[in-house]
Write an enzyme that holds these catalytic residues in place. Sequence first.
Site: not given
Length: 289
Positions: A98, A173, A241
Site C-alpha cells: 500500500t 485502496k 501510514k
Amino acid sequence: MAKVAFIGLGVMGFPMAGHLKTKGGHNVTVYNRTAEKAAAWAEKFSGKSAPTPAEAAAGADFVFVCVGNDDDLRSVTSGENGALHGMKPGSVLIDNTTASAEVARELYAAAKEKGVDFIDAPVSGGQAGAENGVLTVMCGGDGAVFERARPVIDAYARMVGLMGPAGSGQLTKMVNQICIAGLVQGLSEALHFGKRAGLDIEKVVEVISKGAAGSWQMENRHKTMNAGKYDFGFAVDWMRKDLGIVLAEARSNGAKLPVTALVDQFYGDVQAMGGNRWDTSSLLARLEK
C-alpha cells in the site's frame, strides 16, 4: 507453472508467497531484509531464498513486492541490487504494497525503460485474508499485462480487479481506507453509546447487524471491541501510514475529507495511549479512557 520471486515477507507477504507456491504451484524464490525469515519461509514451503532482490528476481516471469512504504519500495525495486536490475525483458513486476499513486506511476515508467511491465496491486483483507488466500486485490496498469498476471495473483485472492492505468490500484485502496476509517469510528461511537445507555450490546448487534447498519466490521469486531481486546487485525501504525497517503493525495486532487482527517487524528490519540500495534477497532478505547 511460472517462475516467481516474492520480495518482503511480513505478516502479509509470508503467507501470500506461500500460496503462490502451494496453491499456485509456482517455482518461488523469496527475498527478505531479515535473511532468517527468508530461510524460514524456504524451509516451510520447500522454496528458495536469495541474498538480494535482484538475485531473487533473476529469470523470474513475475516478481511480487510487499513492503512497508514508498521508500522501502523504491529501495527493493530500483535501488542498489533492486529487483528491476535483475528482471528479464517481458517479465512483470507486481507491487502489493500500500503506497502512493505517485510511486506506482514512477515504477511503471522505470519498468518500461527496462522492457519490464508493472502492475500496482495493493490488497485488502488483512493478515487473516493473506493467511487464508482470500484477499481483495485492486490493480492499476495495462489491460493485457493484467490478464497475464491475474491467474498468478489468483493464488492468494478472492477478488482481483483492474481499476484503470498505473496508480489506479493505489487510488482504489485509498477509497477503501477512507470507507474503513469512517465506519470504524461510527461503530466505536455506537458501541460506546449503547454501553453508556445500559443496553445489552450482543442483543443490539444481533438485531441491527441484519439491517442497514450491518457491516463486516460489526460482524467480525464487535465482540472483541466490547471486551476491550484489540489484538485482531490491521495495526494503528499502518492505518495512520495509509491515511497519511490518502490525505496527501486529497491535498493534491482537491478532495475534501473532513471525517477522514478527524479519524486520522483520533488514531494519533490511540498511538499516544500506547496503542501503536492495537488493531484499528481500538478507536473505541479512546472513547472509553
